[in-house]
Design a protein around this motif. Structure first.
Motif, PDB file in Angstrom:
ATOM      1  N   LEU A  87      -8.616  -6.376  14.349  1.00 17.22           N
ATOM      2  CA  LEU A  87      -7.616  -5.720  13.513  1.00 17.22           C
ATOM      3  C   LEU A  87      -6.970  -6.722  12.570  1.00 17.22           C
ATOM      4  O   LEU A  87      -6.706  -7.859  12.943  1.00 17.22           O
ATOM      5  N   GLY A  88      -6.675  -6.268  11.374  1.00 27.06           N
ATOM      6  CA  GLY A  88      -5.919  -7.076  10.436  1.00 27.06           C
ATOM      7  C   GLY A  88      -4.446  -7.053  10.813  1.00 27.06           C
ATOM      8  O   GLY A  88      -4.012  -6.307  11.707  1.00 27.06           O
ATOM      9  N   GLU A  89      -3.661  -7.854  10.133  1.00 27.41           N
ATOM     10  CA  GLU A  89      -2.235  -7.961  10.461  1.00 27.41           C
ATOM     11  C   GLU A  89      -1.507  -6.638  10.242  1.00 27.41           C
ATOM     12  O   GLU A  89      -0.721  -6.207  11.078  1.00 27.41           O
ATOM     13  N   SER A  90      -1.787  -5.946   9.140  1.00 24.34           N
ATOM     14  CA  SER A  90      -1.091  -4.688   8.874  1.00 24.34           C
ATOM     15  C   SER A  90      -1.510  -3.614   9.876  1.00 24.34           C
ATOM     16  O   SER A  90      -0.685  -2.829  10.336  1.00 24.34           O
ATOM     17  N   ALA A  91      -2.790  -3.592  10.240  1.00 25.30           N
ATOM     18  CA  ALA A  91      -3.261  -2.615  11.223  1.00 25.30           C
ATOM     19  C   ALA A  91      -2.644  -2.899  12.591  1.00 25.30           C
ATOM     20  O   ALA A  91      -2.286  -1.972  13.323  1.00 25.30           O
ATOM     21  N   ARG A  92      -2.505  -4.172  12.919  1.00 26.66           N
ATOM     22  CA  ARG A  92      -1.896  -4.542  14.205  1.00 26.66           C
ATOM     23  C   ARG A  92      -0.429  -4.110  14.229  1.00 26.66           C
ATOM     24  O   ARG A  92       0.059  -3.591  15.242  1.00 26.66           O
ATOM     25  N   GLN A  93       0.277  -4.293  13.120  1.00 19.05           N
ATOM     26  CA  GLN A  93       1.683  -3.868  13.059  1.00 19.05           C
ATOM     27  C   GLN A  93       1.810  -2.362  13.182  1.00 19.05           C
ATOM     28  O   GLN A  93       2.699  -1.863  13.877  1.00 19.05           O
TER      29      GLN A  93
ATOM     30  N   ARG B  78     -22.515  -5.982   7.510  1.00 22.09           N
ATOM     31  CA  ARG B  78     -21.160  -6.041   6.971  1.00 22.09           C
ATOM     32  C   ARG B  78     -20.203  -5.298   7.898  1.00 22.09           C
ATOM     33  O   ARG B  78     -19.122  -5.782   8.213  1.00 22.09           O
ATOM     34  N   SER B  79     -20.604  -4.114   8.355  1.00 28.22           N
ATOM     35  CA  SER B  79     -19.732  -3.357   9.260  1.00 28.22           C
ATOM     36  C   SER B  79     -19.626  -4.056  10.613  1.00 28.22           C
ATOM     37  O   SER B  79     -18.570  -4.043  11.233  1.00 28.22           O
ATOM     38  N   LYS B  80     -20.693  -4.679  11.056  1.00 33.64           N
ATOM     39  CA  LYS B  80     -20.664  -5.420  12.321  1.00 33.64           C
ATOM     40  C   LYS B  80     -19.691  -6.597  12.226  1.00 33.64           C
ATOM     41  O   LYS B  80     -18.945  -6.885  13.154  1.00 33.64           O
ATOM     42  N   ARG B  81     -19.697  -7.295  11.097  1.00 37.64           N
ATOM     43  CA  ARG B  81     -18.791  -8.426  10.907  1.00 37.64           C
ATOM     44  C   ARG B  81     -17.342  -7.951  10.900  1.00 37.64           C
ATOM     45  O   ARG B  81     -16.465  -8.591  11.473  1.00 37.64           O
ATOM     46  N   ARG B  82     -17.069  -6.817  10.271  1.00 33.59           N
ATOM     47  CA  ARG B  82     -15.706  -6.287  10.246  1.00 33.59           C
ATOM     48  C   ARG B  82     -15.224  -5.938  11.643  1.00 33.59           C
ATOM     49  O   ARG B  82     -14.062  -6.146  11.980  1.00 33.59           O
TER      50      ARG B  82
END
Length: 77
Positions: free
Chosen positions: A38-44, A29-33
């Motif tokens: 990065l998600g959109e909010s993390a990228r922003q 699960r952590s490997k897939r993440r």
């Protein structure tokens, strides 16, 4: 079987049938993440932090330039 072998069977079974599957699920699960990125909010947030870092670097350069003009010896210990 010897008594030592029987003493190891129960903990080994618990490890194999309880701990290992949970471990594998959490690992993949952590490997897939990580693979998703990065998600959109993390990228922003990252872009905003980079922009702020650039602004701060410009401010430091301006302050250093002003100090060089006003107090030429400020860099010496």
């Amino acid at each position: 079987m010897s008594e030592l072998a029987w003493a190891l069977v129960a903990p080994l079974n618990i490890f194999l049938f309880l701990v290992v599957p949970i471990w594998l699920v959490l690992h993949y699960r952590s490997k897939r993440r990580l693979d998703e990125g990065l998600g959109e909010s993390a990228r922003q947030r990252l872009e905003q932090a980079l922009h702020q870092a650039e602004q701060l670097a410009e401010r430091v350069e301006t302050l250093e330039r002003l100090l060089d003009q006003e107090v030429p010896e400020w860099r010496r210990p």
